[in-house]
Design a protein around this motif. Sequence first.
Motif, PDB file in Angstrom:
ATOM      1  N   GLU A 137       4.024  55.588  35.061  1.00  0.00           N
ATOM      2  CA  GLU A 137       3.000  54.550  35.152  1.00  0.00           C
ATOM      3  C   GLU A 137       2.514  54.141  33.766  1.00  0.00           C
ATOM      4  O   GLU A 137       2.223  54.988  32.915  1.00  0.00           O
ATOM      5  N   GLY A 138       2.468  52.832  33.537  1.00  0.00           N
ATOM      6  CA  GLY A 138       1.985  52.304  32.271  1.00  0.00           C
ATOM      7  C   GLY A 138       3.043  52.249  31.184  1.00  0.00           C
ATOM      8  O   GLY A 138       2.761  51.854  30.055  1.00  0.00           O
ATOM      9  N   PHE A 139       4.288  52.635  31.499  1.00  0.00           N
ATOM     10  CA  PHE A 139       5.378  52.619  30.530  1.00  0.00           C
ATOM     11  C   PHE A 139       6.275  51.413  30.766  1.00  0.00           C
ATOM     12  O   PHE A 139       6.522  51.030  31.900  1.00  0.00           O
ATOM     13  N   GLU A 140       6.787  50.860  29.674  1.00  0.00           N
ATOM     14  CA  GLU A 140       7.730  49.749  29.725  1.00  0.00           C
ATOM     15  C   GLU A 140       9.145  50.304  29.592  1.00  0.00           C
ATOM     16  O   GLU A 140       9.398  51.212  28.797  1.00  0.00           O
ATOM     17  N   ASP A 141      10.062  49.755  30.362  1.00  0.00           N
ATOM     18  CA  ASP A 141      11.462  50.143  30.264  1.00  0.00           C
ATOM     19  C   ASP A 141      12.028  49.563  28.963  1.00  0.00           C
ATOM     20  O   ASP A 141      12.167  48.356  28.815  1.00  0.00           O
ATOM     21  N   THR A 142      12.309  50.420  27.990  1.00  0.00           N
ATOM     22  CA  THR A 142      12.806  49.996  26.679  1.00  0.00           C
ATOM     23  C   THR A 142      14.281  50.357  26.495  1.00  0.00           C
ATOM     24  O   THR A 142      14.773  50.422  25.367  1.00  0.00           O
ATOM     25  N   SER A 143      14.971  50.574  27.581  1.00  0.00           N
ATOM     26  CA  SER A 143      16.375  50.968  27.529  1.00  0.00           C
ATOM     27  C   SER A 143      17.207  49.898  26.836  1.00  0.00           C
ATOM     28  O   SER A 143      16.987  48.702  27.012  1.00  0.00           O
ATOM     29  N   TRP A 144      18.178  50.372  26.049  1.00  0.00           N
ATOM     30  CA  TRP A 144      19.057  49.482  25.303  1.00  0.00           C
ATOM     31  C   TRP A 144      20.447  50.089  25.290  1.00  0.00           C
ATOM     32  O   TRP A 144      20.602  51.302  25.127  1.00  0.00           O
ATOM     33  N   HIS A 145      21.462  49.264  25.436  1.00  0.00           N
ATOM     34  CA  HIS A 145      22.830  49.753  25.594  1.00  0.00           C
ATOM     35  C   HIS A 145      23.345  50.562  24.408  1.00  0.00           C
ATOM     36  O   HIS A 145      24.263  51.350  24.561  1.00  0.00           O
ATOM     37  N   ASN A 146      22.781  50.403  23.227  1.00  0.00           N
ATOM     38  CA  ASN A 146      23.221  51.184  22.067  1.00  0.00           C
ATOM     39  C   ASN A 146      22.649  52.599  22.061  1.00  0.00           C
ATOM     40  O   ASN A 146      23.080  53.426  21.262  1.00  0.00           O
ATOM     41  N   ASP A 147      21.660  52.868  22.902  1.00  0.00           N
ATOM     42  CA  ASP A 147      21.097  54.211  23.011  1.00  0.00           C
ATOM     43  C   ASP A 147      21.984  55.052  23.927  1.00  0.00           C
ATOM     44  O   ASP A 147      22.827  54.529  24.652  1.00  0.00           O
ATOM     45  N   THR A 148      21.779  56.348  23.911  1.00  0.00           N
ATOM     46  CA  THR A 148      22.607  57.236  24.730  1.00  0.00           C
ATOM     47  C   THR A 148      22.123  57.350  26.172  1.00  0.00           C
ATOM     48  O   THR A 148      22.882  57.779  27.039  1.00  0.00           O
ATOM     49  N   CYS A 149      20.852  56.970  26.417  1.00  0.00           N
ATOM     50  CA  CYS A 149      20.315  57.069  27.768  1.00  0.00           C
ATOM     51  C   CYS A 149      19.090  56.151  27.893  1.00  0.00           C
ATOM     52  O   CYS A 149      18.565  55.674  26.891  1.00  0.00           O
ATOM     53  N   PRO A 150      18.624  55.922  29.113  1.00  0.00           N
ATOM     54  CA  PRO A 150      17.445  55.080  29.318  1.00  0.00           C
ATOM     55  C   PRO A 150      16.196  55.659  28.652  1.00  0.00           C
ATOM     56  O   PRO A 150      16.065  56.870  28.468  1.00  0.00           O
ATOM     57  N   SER A 151      15.269  54.752  28.305  1.00  0.00           N
ATOM     58  CA  SER A 151      14.004  55.176  27.701  1.00  0.00           C
ATOM     59  C   SER A 151      12.872  54.297  28.205  1.00  0.00           C
ATOM     60  O   SER A 151      13.075  53.148  28.599  1.00  0.00           O
TER      61      SER A 151
END
Length: 110
Positions: A20-34
């Motif tokens: 809750e209160g977090f934005e999905d900042t996942s990016w394909h160059n990273d190793t996993c979702p964030s």
Amino acid sequence: MNNYLRHFPEFESSDMPTFEGFEDTSWHNDTCPSFERPLSHGVSIRVWVEHQDPEQRDYLVNRFAIDLMQGCECVETVLMTDDLNEVREEIKKLIEAGELLTGPIAKEYV
């Protein structure tokens, strides 16, 4: 569609916890979702979520990691665990502490 589903389609949405209160900042160059939530003074909390199955993990030994971030730079990794309850407890503590990031405490992270 969530960023993590676009950039990491192999992750099952039913296996992905929400923060809750977090934005999905996942990016394909990273190793996993964030997922990220700002605190104060340019510091934010970023939660990394790896696969449930350890055999599918690229980088993290544990399923979860929490980093304190300043911009795109990791200031400190504060937790690595497989326990979602530990993640939620650490987030709660960091948010409470983040509201107090002023003066000398803020200088550690700013």
